[in-house]
Design a protein around this motif. Structure first.
Motif, short mmCIF file in Angstrom:
data_model
loop_
_atom_site.label_atom_id
_atom_site.label_comp_id
_atom_site.label_asym_id
_atom_site.label_seq_id
_atom_site.Cartn_x
_atom_site.Cartn_y
_atom_site.Cartn_z
N SER A 177 0.83 -1.20 0.00
CA SER A 177 0.00 0.00 0.00
C SER A 177 0.87 1.25 0.00
O SER A 177 2.07 1.21 0.31
N ARG A 178 0.25 2.38 -0.35
CA ARG A 178 0.96 3.66 -0.28
C ARG A 178 1.44 3.92 1.14
O ARG A 178 2.55 4.44 1.36
N GLU A 179 0.61 3.59 2.11
CA GLU A 179 0.98 3.81 3.51
C GLU A 179 2.23 3.00 3.87
O GLU A 179 3.12 3.50 4.57
N ALA B 47 4.54 2.02 1.76
CA ALA B 47 5.67 2.62 1.06
C ALA B 47 6.17 3.86 1.79
O ALA B 47 7.38 4.06 1.94
N GLU B 48 5.24 4.68 2.26
CA GLU B 48 5.64 5.88 2.99
C GLU B 48 6.33 5.51 4.30
O GLU B 48 7.30 6.17 4.71
N SER C 134 5.68 11.11 1.63
CA SER C 134 4.67 11.18 0.57
C SER C 134 5.27 11.75 -0.71
O SER C 134 4.92 11.32 -1.82
N VAL D 265 7.26 8.92 -2.43
CA VAL D 265 6.38 7.94 -3.07
C VAL D 265 5.81 8.51 -4.36
O VAL D 265 5.73 7.81 -5.38
N ARG D 266 5.43 9.79 -4.36
CA ARG D 266 4.93 10.40 -5.60
C ARG D 266 6.03 10.45 -6.66
O ARG D 266 5.78 10.23 -7.85
N TYR E 10 8.51 8.34 -6.91
CA TYR E 10 8.69 6.97 -7.39
C TYR E 10 7.62 6.59 -8.41
O TYR E 10 7.89 5.84 -9.35
N GLU E 11 6.41 7.08 -8.22
CA GLU E 11 5.36 6.81 -9.21
C GLU E 11 5.76 7.36 -10.57
O GLU E 11 5.45 6.75 -11.61
#
Length: 200
Positions: free
Chosen positions: A7-9, A11-12, A36, A39-40, A42-43
């Motif tokens: 999940s994003r959570e 990853a953060e 955050s 993670v953005r 990395y997207e």
């Protein structure tokens, strides 16, 4: 793309852990939003996992008035990340092919490079992937790909050799079998000023 990505959570939280491991406090003001942001980023850095490079090349054009000479696109700038240290790879790709009745839009060549660059990579593998995909999907008479890049895994860490660059190539079909075709391709790169990272 991983079948079951975290999940994003999660990853953060991993970024927070790395910040703590590095010796800083992820709860201090300047770092509060860093997980955050990372993670953005990395997207964006790894968006290539969400695209199919073969699909990009599916739309071709046959109304070319019998054009059957070499097509070369130089200086396709890319940014990637090495799979060993996740450090930046910055470089240029040069692509040539000899069509067999059909050609692909030039923006698709740049997009092909972009898709493979936006993954964890080694330059040698990326060179093969670009050439083989173009060869397998478009079925031209020949394909040539040359990539030149600077790797921050050796320029900003480890051996610390700024200015060093790596060149790789893959030749298929007539580019491999016919020395004259290979020479023509490399000559076109030279005439265009390709073959230098000065303007990256």
């Amino acid at each position: 793309m991983s079948k079951n990505p975290p999940s994003r959570e999660a990853a953060e939280q991993a970024v927070r852990t790395l910040i703590q491991w590095a010796g800083d406090d992820p709860d201090r003001e300047g770092l509060l939003d860093t997980p955050s942001r990372v993670v953005r980023a990395y997207e964006e850095f790894f968006a290539g996992y969400n695209a199919d490079p073969a699909v990009i090349l599916e739309r071709t054009f046959s109304e070319v008035e019998g054009y059957d000479e070499m097509i070369v696109m130089n200086d396709i700038r890319f940014e990637s990340h090495c799979e060993h240290h996740m450090a930046a790879i910055i470089g240029k790709a040069h692509i040539g092919y000899i069509p067999d009745r059909r050609v692909v839009g030039i923006s698709k060549l740049a997009r092909l490079v972009e898709i493979y660059a936006k993954r964890l990579q080694i330059q040698e593998k990326m060179t093969v992937q670009i050439a083989d995909t173009l060869h397998d999907v478009l079925r031209p008479l020949g394909v040539g790909v040359v990539i030149e890049a600077s790797h921050q895994c050796m320029t900003t860490r480890g051996i610390h050799k700024p200015g060093a660059s790596l060149a790789t190539s893959r030749m298929l079909g007539s580019f491999r079998k016919d020395p004259a075709t290979r020479r023509e391709f490399l000559r076109m790169l030279s005439l265009s000023g390709a073959g230098t990272l000065d303007n990256i």
